[in-house]
Write an enzyme that holds these catalytic residues in place. Structure first.
Site: not given
Ligand SMILES: Nc1ncnc2c1ncn2[C@@H]1O[C@H](COP(=O)(O)OP(=O)(O)O)[C@@H](O)[C@H]1O
Ligand SMILES: O=P(O)(O)OC[C@H]1O[C@](O)(COP(=O)(O)O)[C@@H](O)[C@@H]1O
Ligand SMILES: [Mg+2]
Length: 476
Positions: A197-198, A226-227, A383-384, A386
């Site tokens: 979005d940013g 990812i969200d 983080y695993m 992502r």
């Protein structure tokens, strides 16, 4: 019949291009280079000579094809908002030899970034014969602070098998005029921007500046999150992969919890403002007893609270698994910790670790009250998850998104994000994907399905339900 109406004028960031038709039909169209540059030459699409594509009946998308945003309709309801259908056009606005394209990745990592990069490069090269493609390193600031890297099909050949982004990424540093200066100085005329979005807000102001300067430069966004928090689109790439990978963490929590007396497994998953990963991972797993997301407030103590539910599940079943999205319970936690709020370089609120906090609260509750001995294990796989490469279905999805972006830019469209809407690929104007966020609607059926599958308390008062309904009404 479609009547071209009203707001064709562009003003500030409100560059709306709206076409209305009979029976309440509205097309929220995307800008085109010819809207602000007169007399642009066109060329026949080189795909018509491509052995693979030229035999496909109706390969080129009809210029009038649009896709409805709402597909459930009533007999007399207006036809509503539509988006332009993505895909190759008969005419293109770039001579392939003149194209100098660039690709940038911004924001947090997400499975599939490398696949999108690969398929933009291969799409440009194999479908349109474009061979000059630059990688911008390290996100937006790379436009003015780093060298570029050439990208060819050979260089990107097996990058989809790797997690992360070969170009690197960053937060912050989106200085619009320096970015557009760099685009202009280098002679870049197609900009592919992959980010959340940013990033899409940044892409929108870059497009505005390009239009203000009257440059023949197409700006195409590919939504990455990812969200799954980007509005309008059905689902973002990497989401499927994340839900699948989250199963491994939930399984581990479940194995740990069921192997010891009164075992409690706590798993924190991504989701700053939207709990989609937690919700889908819970629905997929069936081992989860409670799922907490940012959209649904909860409380710990007293009747109907989380502690009471944990005690009930431990008594009934001997163990329990709790999944929470990182943005869940932030207000509750801030109240109890009197925390000061901080932001990251992009202006995103830095969250407190709800997993650690809730784990401590649960331990304290059961030990202080001397109620029962519990064994709690906390897993944070953020983080695993992502960092892994995208799964097979996300790979196909990334390929189609990348190809849609390439077809759109070659056809002269600009200032758009590609996205799947009701299963069809479309071009969506930037303002539609940046004005709101996609969130779980807790008064919708999907959340009800989750509540009935876990049997957890809804923690909702009638005031919360009214508040949620009001927010949904406002979005419409
Ligand atoms: N409102 C905005 N206007 C212009 N650029 C922005 C805006 N918000 C974020 N950006 C830029 O977009 C990039 C990525 O944003 P960020 O929020 O970190 O990730 P994401 O795009 O994944 O949401 C950063 O370089 C940031 O500076
Ligand atoms: O540690 P980082 O890089 O700031 O990323 C953390 C954030 O990135 C995300 O995975 C995705 O956020 P973005 O879409 O803004 O990149 C969030 O779930 C998480 O809060
Ligand atoms: Mg974001």
């Amino acid at each position: 019949m479609i009547r071209s109406s009203t707001a064709m004028g562009f003003s500030g960031t409100d560059h709306m291009k709206i076409v209305s038709g009979d029976a309440g039909y509205v097309l929220q169209d995307v800008p085109h280079l010819s809207d602000f540059i007169p007399d642009l030459p066109t060329y026949p699409n080189p795909l018509q000579h491509n052995a693979a594509y030229s035999v496909v009946k109706q390969y080129f998308v009809n210029v009038d094809d649009t896709v409805p945003q709402k597909i459930v309709v009533h007999k007399n309801s207006p036809r509503g908002t539509h988006f332009r259908r993505a895909g190759p056009r008969q005419k293109v606005y770039f001579d392939s030899d003149d194209v100098l394209a660039c690709i940038v990745t911004c924001g947090g990592l997400c499975p599939g970034l490398n696949t999108v990069i690969r398929e933009i490069v291969c799409g440009l090269y194999h479908m349109y014969g474009v061979s000059r493609i630059l990688g911008i390193e390290g996100g937006y600031r790379g436009f003015y602070s780093r060298n570029t890297t050439p990208l060819t099909p050979k260089i990107v050949n097996d990058i989809h098998k790797r997690g992360g982004t070969i170009l690197g990424t960053s937060r912050g540093g989106s200085d619009t005029s320096k970015i557009v200066d760099s685009i202009q100085d280098r002679g870049i005329n197609q900009v592919y921007i992959i980010g959340g979005d940013g990033t899409q807000k940044g892409a929108s102001v870059i497009f505005e500046e390009i239009r203000r300067r009257g440059l023949k430069v197409a700006v195409a966004g590919i939504p990455k999150t990812i969200d799954n928090d980007i509005a309008v689109i059905d689902k973002s790439f990497g989401f499927d992969t994340a839900v699948e990978e989250a199963q491994r963490a939930i399984n581990a929590a479940h194995v740990e919890a069921e192997s010891i007396e009164n075992g409690v497994g706590v798993v924190k998953l991504m989701g700053r403002y939207s709990g989609f990963i937690a919700m889908y991972a819970t629905l997929a797993s069936r081992d989860v007893d409670c799922c907490l997301i940012p959209e649904s407030p909860f409380y710990l103590e007293g009747k109907g609270g989380l502690f009471e539910y944990i005690e009930k599940r431990l008594k009934e079943n001997g163990h329990m698994v709790l999944v929470l999205a990182e943005g869940a319970g932030q207000e509750l936690m801030a109240e109890s910790m009197r925390a000061v709020s901080h932001e990251d370089a992009s202006g995103n609120k830095l969250l407190l670790d709800v997993g650690l906090w809730i784990s401590q609260k649960i331990k304290d509750h059961f030990t202080e009250r001397n109620k029962m001995v519990i064994n709690l294990k906390y897993i944070d796989p953020t983080y695993m998850i992502r960092a892994i490469p995208s799964n097979a279905s996300d790979n196909v999805y990334c390929t189609l998104l990348a190809q849609s972006a390439v077809h759109g830019a070659m056809a002269g469209y600009t200032g758009f994000t590609v996205g799947l809407v009701n299963g069809r690929h479309t071009y969506i104007p930037f303002y539609r994907v940046t004005e709101t966020q996609n969130q779980v609607v807790i008064t919708d059926r999907m959340w009800a399905r989750l509540l009935s599958s876990t049997n957890q308390p809804s923690f909702l008062s009638s005031k919360d339900i009214m508040e949620s309904e009001r927010k949904e009404e406002e979005k419409k």
